[in-house]
Design an enzyme around this catalytic site. Structure first.
Site, PDB file in Angstrom:
ATOM      1  N   HIS A 195      53.920 -51.363  65.300  1.00 40.67           N
ATOM      2  CA  HIS A 195      55.202 -51.558  64.631  1.00 40.67           C
ATOM      3  C   HIS A 195      54.999 -52.344  63.343  1.00 40.67           C
ATOM      4  O   HIS A 195      54.353 -53.394  63.341  1.00 40.67           O
ATOM      5  CB  HIS A 195      56.184 -52.299  65.534  1.00 40.67           C
ATOM      6  CG  HIS A 195      57.547 -52.462  64.930  1.00 40.67           C
ATOM      7  ND1 HIS A 195      58.473 -51.442  64.916  1.00 40.67           N
ATOM      8  CD2 HIS A 195      58.124 -53.497  64.285  1.00 40.67           C
ATOM      9  CE1 HIS A 195      59.574 -51.857  64.313  1.00 40.67           C
ATOM     10  NE2 HIS A 195      59.380 -53.112  63.916  1.00 40.67           N
ATOM     11  N   SER A 196      55.538 -51.822  62.231  1.00 42.16           N
ATOM     12  CA  SER A 196      55.468 -52.471  60.931  1.00 42.16           C
ATOM     13  C   SER A 196      54.004 -52.723  60.553  1.00 42.16           C
ATOM     14  O   SER A 196      53.226 -51.777  60.477  1.00 42.16           O
ATOM     15  CB  SER A 196      56.301 -53.751  60.949  1.00 42.16           C
ATOM     16  OG  SER A 196      56.547 -54.216  59.650  1.00 42.16           O
ATOM     17  N   MET A 197      53.591 -53.963  60.318  1.00 46.61           N
ATOM     18  CA  MET A 197      52.184 -54.219  60.008  1.00 46.61           C
ATOM     19  C   MET A 197      51.276 -53.609  61.067  1.00 46.61           C
ATOM     20  O   MET A 197      50.188 -53.102  60.757  1.00 46.61           O
ATOM     21  CB  MET A 197      51.918 -55.718  59.902  1.00 46.61           C
ATOM     22  CG  MET A 197      50.468 -56.055  59.587  1.00 46.61           C
ATOM     23  SD  MET A 197      50.082 -57.823  59.552  1.00 46.61           S
ATOM     24  CE  MET A 197      49.828 -58.142  61.301  1.00 46.61           C
TER      25      MET A 197
ATOM     26  N   SER B 118      55.312 -47.050  63.666  1.00 46.66           N
ATOM     27  CA  SER B 118      56.730 -47.414  63.680  1.00 46.66           C
ATOM     28  C   SER B 118      57.088 -48.335  62.516  1.00 46.66           C
ATOM     29  O   SER B 118      56.398 -49.332  62.259  1.00 46.66           O
ATOM     30  CB  SER B 118      57.049 -48.122  65.012  1.00 46.66           C
ATOM     31  OG  SER B 118      58.344 -48.677  65.019  1.00 46.66           O
TER      32      SER B 118
END
Length: 266
Positions: free
Chosen positions: A106-108, A134
């Protein structure tokens, strides 16, 4: 998936087969036929995947990564370079990937997962059976921010803008001193990351995004397509950058269906 996870007391866990401070298993499953390795967001910790781990079917066991600087690893220095973080994660996971595995970032975490998948393939390991990316722009998308250079108030404002931290939570100076160095280090890793030209993975790739994410336009998510030689798909949920908080049951169903299929076979 709230954003200052380093302040949250760790949930009870069982360690991985080979005990490691990097890996948390919130629900060990002897029935598992595929491991889902989960990569946290900037400032996030393994506990951000507690709910997802517990809602997956028994055939999918989640391993949530715990980066240095968070929770019980708070005394360790966080990484400030994404390639170095990916190298360290790969070194930890390499002897553990003895059954079919998938990555969820997720993200990073999406970029870290992508880079670790590349390292697995370059080392001659089996590719992940699936990569879930994500709430993150494609690796080749130019980094347009310098959040790491902001003062503390500016860093907090960005965390609040993305919706992972409620306004006022980080007004306490002691709490700021605990949380912000980790968040700043993560943003440094992200904002100095340069994707290799033509970088791809050879596994199927699914991008998940929120339709109101201020950091990722739905159309921009399509850019991940150029980073895989295999099947590609995009799933859009209602919500912002932390859409997952409101959609854990739906996301776990998508993960299970993707990994196990209608017949339950990996």
């Amino acid at each position: 998936m709230q954003h200052p996870d380093p302040t949250v007391a760790p949930a009870p866990v069982a360690t991985a087969p080979a005990a490691s401070p990097w890996i948390r298993r919130f629900r060990p499953s002897p029935e598992s036929r595929v491991r889902l390795v989960c990569f946290p967001h900037a400032g996030g910790s393994a506990s951000s995947y507690l709910s997802l781990s517990r809602q997956l079917p028994a055939e999918v066991e989640a391993w949530a990564l715990q980066y240095p600087g968070r929770q019980e690893r708070r005394a360790e220095q966080p990484f400030t370079g994404l390639p170095e973080l990916a190298d360290a994660v790969f070194d930890v996971l390499r002897p553990q990937l003895t059954e079919p595995y998938a990555f969820f970032g997720h993200s990073m975490g999406a970029i870290v997962a992508f880079e670790v998948a590349r390292r697995c393939e370059r080392a001659g390991l089996a590719s992940p059976v699936q990569l879930f990316a994500s709430a993150r722009r494609p690796p080749s998308s130019p980094q347009r921010t310098s959040i790491r250079l902001r003062d503390d108030d500016g860093l907090v404002a960005e965390m609040e803008r993305l919706g992972g931290t409620a306004p006022g939570v980080l007004d306490d100076e002691e709490l700021r001193a605990m949380v912000l160095p980790v968040v700043r280090a993560d943003y440094h890793a992200l904002e100095t990351y340069i994707c290799d030209q033509g970088a791809v993975v050879n596994c199927p790739l699914t991008v998940l995004s929120g339709d109101a994410d201020p950091s990722l336009a739905v159309a921009e998510a399509e850019g991940w397509r150029e980073h895989t030689t295999a099947a590609f798909d995009v799933s859009v949920y209602s919500g912002g950058h932390f859409y997952l908080d409101s959609h854990v049951p739906a996301v776990t169903r998508e993960i299970a269906t993707t990994l196990l299929g209608p017949s339950g076979a990996v």
